[in-house]
Scaffold this motif. Structure first.
Motif, PDB file in Angstrom:
ATOM      1  N   VAL A   1       0.820  -1.207   0.000  1.00  0.00           N
ATOM      2  CA  VAL A   1       0.000   0.000   0.000  1.00  0.00           C
ATOM      3  C   VAL A   1       0.857   1.262   0.000  1.00  0.00           C
ATOM      4  O   VAL A   1       0.394   2.345  -0.384  1.00  0.00           O
ATOM      5  CB  VAL A   1      -0.949  -0.005   1.213  1.00  0.00           C
ATOM      6  N   ILE A   2       2.113   1.150   0.408  1.00  0.00           N
ATOM      7  CA  ILE A   2       3.003   2.317   0.471  1.00  0.00           C
ATOM      8  C   ILE A   2       3.312   2.825  -0.938  1.00  0.00           C
ATOM      9  O   ILE A   2       3.679   2.063  -1.835  1.00  0.00           O
ATOM     10  CB  ILE A   2       4.313   1.963   1.198  1.00  0.00           C
ATOM     11  N   ALA A   3       3.161   4.130  -1.117  1.00  0.00           N
ATOM     12  CA  ALA A   3       3.484   4.776  -2.385  1.00  0.00           C
ATOM     13  C   ALA A   3       4.497   5.884  -2.147  1.00  0.00           C
ATOM     14  O   ALA A   3       4.609   6.420  -1.045  1.00  0.00           O
ATOM     15  CB  ALA A   3       2.223   5.345  -3.028  1.00  0.00           C
ATOM     16  N   PHE A   4       5.234   6.228  -3.193  1.00  0.00           N
ATOM     17  CA  PHE A   4       6.247   7.281  -3.117  1.00  0.00           C
ATOM     18  C   PHE A   4       5.643   8.594  -3.606  1.00  0.00           C
ATOM     19  O   PHE A   4       4.959   8.640  -4.630  1.00  0.00           O
ATOM     20  CB  PHE A   4       7.452   6.944  -3.977  1.00  0.00           C
ATOM     21  N   LYS A   5       5.914   9.663  -2.875  1.00  0.00           N
ATOM     22  CA  LYS A   5       5.459  10.992  -3.276  1.00  0.00           C
ATOM     23  C   LYS A   5       6.545  12.047  -3.093  1.00  0.00           C
ATOM     24  O   LYS A   5       6.783  12.853  -3.976  1.00  0.00           O
ATOM     25  CB  LYS A   5       4.197  11.386  -2.497  1.00  0.00           C
ATOM     26  N   ASP A   6       7.200  12.038  -1.931  1.00  0.00           N
ATOM     27  CA  ASP A   6       8.212  13.066  -1.664  1.00  0.00           C
ATOM     28  C   ASP A   6       9.338  12.979  -2.693  1.00  0.00           C
ATOM     29  O   ASP A   6       9.933  11.923  -2.927  1.00  0.00           O
ATOM     30  CB  ASP A   6       8.775  12.887  -0.249  1.00  0.00           C
ATOM     31  N   ASN A   7       9.644  14.121  -3.296  1.00  0.00           N
ATOM     32  CA  ASN A   7      10.671  14.168  -4.342  1.00  0.00           C
ATOM     33  C   ASN A   7      12.021  13.643  -3.881  1.00  0.00           C
ATOM     34  O   ASN A   7      12.781  13.074  -4.675  1.00  0.00           O
ATOM     35  CB  ASN A   7      10.849  15.610  -4.835  1.00  0.00           C
ATOM     36  N   LEU A   8      12.346  13.852  -2.616  1.00  0.00           N
ATOM     37  CA  LEU A   8      13.683  13.494  -2.142  1.00  0.00           C
ATOM     38  C   LEU A   8      13.935  11.992  -2.146  1.00  0.00           C
ATOM     39  O   LEU A   8      15.087  11.554  -2.065  1.00  0.00           O
ATOM     40  CB  LEU A   8      13.912  14.062  -0.741  1.00  0.00           C
ATOM     41  N   ILE A   9      12.875  11.196  -2.262  1.00  0.00           N
ATOM     42  CA  ILE A   9      13.072   9.745  -2.389  1.00  0.00           C
ATOM     43  C   ILE A   9      13.886   9.427  -3.634  1.00  0.00           C
ATOM     44  O   ILE A   9      14.646   8.450  -3.675  1.00  0.00           O
ATOM     45  CB  ILE A   9      11.709   9.022  -2.410  1.00  0.00           C
ATOM     46  N   ASN A  10      13.778  10.262  -4.645  1.00  0.00           N
ATOM     47  CA  ASN A  10      14.541  10.023  -5.876  1.00  0.00           C
ATOM     48  C   ASN A  10      16.052  10.117  -5.655  1.00  0.00           C
ATOM     49  O   ASN A  10      16.822   9.555  -6.432  1.00  0.00           O
ATOM     50  CB  ASN A  10      14.108  10.999  -6.971  1.00  0.00           C
ATOM     51  N   ILE A  11      16.469  10.825  -4.624  1.00  0.00           N
ATOM     52  CA  ILE A  11      17.901  10.862  -4.306  1.00  0.00           C
ATOM     53  C   ILE A  11      18.380   9.452  -3.970  1.00  0.00           C
ATOM     54  O   ILE A  11      19.419   8.987  -4.481  1.00  0.00           O
ATOM     55  CB  ILE A  11      18.194  11.814  -3.135  1.00  0.00           C
ATOM     56  N   LEU A  12      17.623   8.750  -3.129  1.00  0.00           N
ATOM     57  CA  LEU A  12      17.983   7.378  -2.770  1.00  0.00           C
ATOM     58  C   LEU A  12      17.966   6.462  -3.985  1.00  0.00           C
ATOM     59  O   LEU A  12      18.889   5.659  -4.195  1.00  0.00           O
ATOM     60  CB  LEU A  12      17.014   6.839  -1.722  1.00  0.00           C
ATOM     61  N   LEU A  13      16.923   6.580  -4.788  1.00  0.00           N
ATOM     62  CA  LEU A  13      16.807   5.719  -5.964  1.00  0.00           C
ATOM     63  C   LEU A  13      17.945   5.968  -6.941  1.00  0.00           C
ATOM     64  O   LEU A  13      18.500   5.029  -7.528  1.00  0.00           O
ATOM     65  CB  LEU A  13      15.455   5.942  -6.651  1.00  0.00           C
ATOM     66  N   HIS A  14      18.316   7.227  -7.104  1.00  0.00           N
ATOM     67  CA  HIS A  14      19.409   7.578  -8.016  1.00  0.00           C
ATOM     68  C   HIS A  14      20.732   7.023  -7.507  1.00  0.00           C
ATOM     69  O   HIS A  14      21.549   6.501  -8.281  1.00  0.00           O
ATOM     70  CB  HIS A  14      19.479   9.100  -8.170  1.00  0.00           C
ATOM     71  N   GLU A  15      20.958   7.114  -6.209  1.00  0.00           N
ATOM     72  CA  GLU A  15      22.197   6.589  -5.631  1.00  0.00           C
ATOM     73  C   GLU A  15      22.294   5.077  -5.803  1.00  0.00           C
ATOM     74  O   GLU A  15      23.384   4.527  -5.978  1.00  0.00           O
ATOM     75  CB  GLU A  15      22.263   6.945  -4.141  1.00  0.00           C
ATOM     76  N   ARG A  16      21.140   4.405  -5.782  1.00  0.00           N
ATOM     77  CA  ARG A  16      21.123   2.942  -5.901  1.00  0.00           C
ATOM     78  C   ARG A  16      21.089   2.479  -7.351  1.00  0.00           C
ATOM     79  O   ARG A  16      21.144   1.273  -7.623  1.00  0.00           O
ATOM     80  CB  ARG A  16      19.909   2.383  -5.158  1.00  0.00           C
ATOM     81  N   GLY A  17      20.958   3.419  -8.275  1.00  0.00           N
ATOM     82  CA  GLY A  17      20.920   3.058  -9.686  1.00  0.00           C
ATOM     83  C   GLY A  17      19.621   2.407 -10.116  1.00  0.00           C
ATOM     84  O   GLY A  17      19.570   1.707 -11.133  1.00  0.00           O
ATOM     85  N   THR A  18      18.554   2.603  -9.341  1.00  0.00           N
ATOM     86  CA  THR A  18      17.246   2.037  -9.686  1.00  0.00           C
ATOM     87  C   THR A  18      16.389   3.084 -10.391  1.00  0.00           C
ATOM     88  O   THR A  18      16.716   4.271 -10.419  1.00  0.00           O
ATOM     89  CB  THR A  18      16.514   1.530  -8.421  1.00  0.00           C
ATOM     90  N   ASP A  19      15.294   2.636 -10.972  1.00  0.00           N
ATOM     91  CA  ASP A  19      14.428   3.535 -11.732  1.00  0.00           C
ATOM     92  C   ASP A  19      13.881   4.647 -10.845  1.00  0.00           C
ATOM     93  O   ASP A  19      13.477   4.409  -9.703  1.00  0.00           O
ATOM     94  CB  ASP A  19      13.259   2.761 -12.340  1.00  0.00           C
ATOM     95  N   LEU A  20      13.858   5.863 -11.395  1.00  0.00           N
ATOM     96  CA  LEU A  20      13.294   7.001 -10.682  1.00  0.00           C
ATOM     97  C   LEU A  20      11.777   7.017 -10.867  1.00  0.00           C
ATOM     98  O   LEU A  20      11.232   6.406 -11.785  1.00  0.00           O
ATOM     99  CB  LEU A  20      13.905   8.299 -11.203  1.00  0.00           C
ATOM    100  N   PHE A  21      11.070   7.723  -9.988  1.00  0.00           N
ATOM    101  CA  PHE A  21       9.630   7.883 -10.152  1.00  0.00           C
ATOM    102  C   PHE A  21       9.334   9.362 -10.369  1.00  0.00           C
ATOM    103  O   PHE A  21      10.228  10.205 -10.329  1.00  0.00           O
ATOM    104  CB  PHE A  21       8.879   7.308  -8.945  1.00  0.00           C
ATOM    105  N   GLY A  22       8.075   9.673 -10.611  1.00  0.00           N
ATOM    106  CA  GLY A  22       7.731  11.029 -11.022  1.00  0.00           C
ATOM    107  C   GLY A  22       7.746  12.084  -9.950  1.00  0.00           C
ATOM    108  O   GLY A  22       7.539  13.260 -10.243  1.00  0.00           O
ATOM    109  N   GLY A  23       7.983  11.685  -8.696  1.00  0.00           N
ATOM    110  CA  GLY A  23       8.018  12.683  -7.645  1.00  0.00           C
ATOM    111  C   GLY A  23       6.623  13.139  -7.231  1.00  0.00           C
ATOM    112  O   GLY A  23       5.615  12.502  -7.533  1.00  0.00           O
ATOM    113  N   CYS A  24       6.562  14.266  -6.569  1.00  0.00           N
ATOM    114  CA  CYS A  24       5.334  14.746  -5.932  1.00  0.00           C
ATOM    115  C   CYS A  24       4.154  14.827  -6.887  1.00  0.00           C
ATOM    116  O   CYS A  24       3.060  14.380  -6.575  1.00  0.00           O
ATOM    117  CB  CYS A  24       5.599  16.119  -5.311  1.00  0.00           C
ATOM    118  N   ALA A  25       4.351  15.386  -8.059  1.00  0.00           N
ATOM    119  CA  ALA A  25       3.232  15.609  -8.979  1.00  0.00           C
ATOM    120  C   ALA A  25       3.409  14.880 -10.306  1.00  0.00           C
ATOM    121  O   ALA A  25       2.724  15.186 -11.274  1.00  0.00           O
ATOM    122  CB  ALA A  25       3.067  17.110  -9.235  1.00  0.00           C
TER     123      ALA A  25
END
Length: 526
Positions: free
Chosen positions: A412-436
């Motif tokens: 059920v957990i979804a990603f919204k906060d833009n800063l999560i993309n920092i973690l994803l980028h560091e791990r080399g995984t796919d980014l998501f669209g961020g807040c909007a």
């Protein structure tokens, strides 16, 4: 030369040839006087058919085969048009015999009677498609060819604009029409498309009107960012806003979404009329509000089920009810069951503070069997929210890692906060669209409109960009103030994940930072 003509004829008119004996076929070849124009064959068949001895449907069959061959030979390099247009490869064939396509495919008997067949290459897949045209196909082609607007067509046919739009949308999906690209695009100067950033994050296909139609609310939350007294619009004014929003979306080649919120949007005195009007315009409709009676949801669903209904929880029962009022937690949990009964997609939003950060993941676990999606926003320290506190930067960075890991076990957990993309980028995984969906979407793929028409780049902090009642949505969106907000902060421009991040302007503002210059103070990207 004769052999060459015969070969070309046989390729194009294969099924006609199968209906003629060899002597008749050769006679037709000779009658074409060298065969420079292969299109003369249907007319020649018409003459022979009139003389008797040939199947009466053969001229139509020949015209159909010739049209399919022309569509097949079309080179599929269609440039994006400025306005919706008919697929250049499309052949519309009026026939006086039915079932000719079935005759070509399976030998079914043709029947006398009018029928239209279309043949074309799909603009995206290049697949050759030929089928009987439906009444909706013919309507879509007529509207575009004659330049009739959807609103005019709706008035003439006495149906909703949504109905007409759905006909055009289907024609675009199926490839009969080609639609122009979205004009809601990021400025490449401010948002360079870096390696690893998908083009989809640069151009928005949907534009959202986050419409706070009333300030009236049946709650008084401790973090509420606006308790000002604003008079709601009259219904006539609100309907004018909807029509203006429709025109704006058409002019920018995007689909429109209206997210009704407040206050509690269901407390707007003309809510049902406004909801029905939004449905008639064909907008995707979402509701961001409080738990409602089952009877109210029944009335809403009878018009059109919302795409989703978002409610809020601020943690587990004790903390949530301290923020939102006694009994609120139980009412939300019960209401989530109501939404599930009506098959309405349910979303739960949490405003993250220093005091509830430890309850986010436990709450997600409890919501796993209740909601379809759970996510959070960081506290915007404006309005009454200025009395609360955010966690420290280090604690927040650690929490994001916990949250991302928990998402692997709690669907059920979804990603919204833009800063999560920092973690994803560091791990080399796919980014998501961020807040909007496009990082910070303030004044980009949405605007927030208050009950009196005042528009903001983002509702979570004071970010005025105009007034839609006085100026119209297009003028507000194109204003210098709106352009400044959607450019984001200068500190972020060279960041490789800028198109899907940009931090949170509301958090920056609440902590006293210059949102146009300084990056989100919680940013932990090195």
């Amino acid at each position: 030369m004769k052999a060459e003509i015969s070969k070309n004829m046989a390729e194009i008119y294969r099924h006609c040839r199968s209906c003629l004996n060899p002597e008749m076929w050769d006679e037709m070849i000779r009658a074409m006087h060298g065969g420079e124009d292969l299109d003369t064959f249907p007319a020649l068949l018409s003459t022979r058919t009139a003389q008797g001895g040939l199947a009466p449907y053969l001229p139509d069959l020949a015209r159909l085969e010739r049209s399919i061959h022309r569509a097949e030979e079309t080179v599929c390099s269609f440039a994006a048009p400025d306005n919706a247009c008919v697929n250049p490869s499309l052949e519309l064939v009026p026939l006086s015999w039915k079932n000719l396509l079935d005759f070509m495919r399976s030998g079914a008997d043709p029947e006398e009677g009018p029928e239209f067949v279309i043949a074309f290459r799909h603009p995206k897949t290049a697949q050759l498609i030929n089928r009987v045209a439906t009444s909706d196909d013919l309507l879509a082609l007529k509207l575009v060819a004659e330049g009739v607007s959807c609103k005019d067509a709706a008035r003439q046919t006495k149906v909703s604009v949504a109905k007409v739009d759905s006909v055009l949308d289907r024609a675009v999906r199926e490839g009969l029409l080609i639609s122009p690209p979205s004009k809601i695009r990021r400025d490449p100067h401010d948002f360079p498309l870096n390696e690893g950033i998908d083009e989809a994050f640069i151009s928005a296909q949907v534009f959202t009107l986050q419409w706070h139609i009333t300030q009236t609310c049946d709650l008084h939350c401790k973090h509420c960012y606006d308790r000002t007294d604003r008079h709601p619009m009259k219904l006539s004014q609100a309907l004018k806003i909807l029509e203006g929003f429709y025109d704006f979306c058409k002019s920018r080649n995007v689909r429109g979404q209206v997210s009704f919120t407040g206050g509690n949007p269901l407390l707007y005195p003309h809510f049902m009329e406004l909801y029905r009007a939004a449905s008639d315009f064909g907008f995707t409709i979402a509701l961001l509000g409080n738990p409602a009676p089952r009877t109210k949801i029944e009335r809403i669903v009878a018009i059109e089920p919302p795409a989703f209904y978002q409610v809020s929880l601020e943690g587990l029962q004790r903390h949530n009810d301290d923020v939102r009022g006694p009994g609120h937690y139980d009412r939300v949990m019960t209401f989530l069951d109501v939404l599930r009964d009506f098959r309405i997609y349910s979303m739960v939003m949490l405003t993250l503070t220093r005091d509830n950060i430890e309850e986010v993941i436990p709450l997600a676990e409890r919501l796993s069997e209740k909601a379809d999606l759970f996510t959070f926003n960081r506290l915007s320290m404006v309005g009454e929210g200025a009395k609360l506190q955010l966690p420290s930067k280090d604690r927040y960075a650690a929490f994001l890692k916990e949250y991302v890991e928990a998402s692997k076990q709690i669907p059920v957990i979804a990603f919204k906060d833009n800063l999560i993309n920092i973690l994803l980028h560091e791990r080399g995984t796919d980014l998501f669209g961020g807040c909007a969906g496009y990082g910070c979407g303030a004044a980009f793929n949405f605007i927030a409109v208050l009950p009196d028409g005042e528009a903001h780049a983002c509702r979570k902090f004071p970010s005025p960009i105009g007034n839609v009642l006085e100026q119209g949505i297009a003028a507000v969106y194109d204003s210098a103030a709106a352009r400044r907000y959607r450019s984001g902060c200068a500190d972020c421009k060279r960041c490789p994940i800028r198109p899907v991040c940009g931090g949170c302007l509301a958090v920056s503002h609440g902590l006293g930072f210059n949102v146009f210059e300084e990056r989100d103070p919680f940013c932990f990207k090195s």
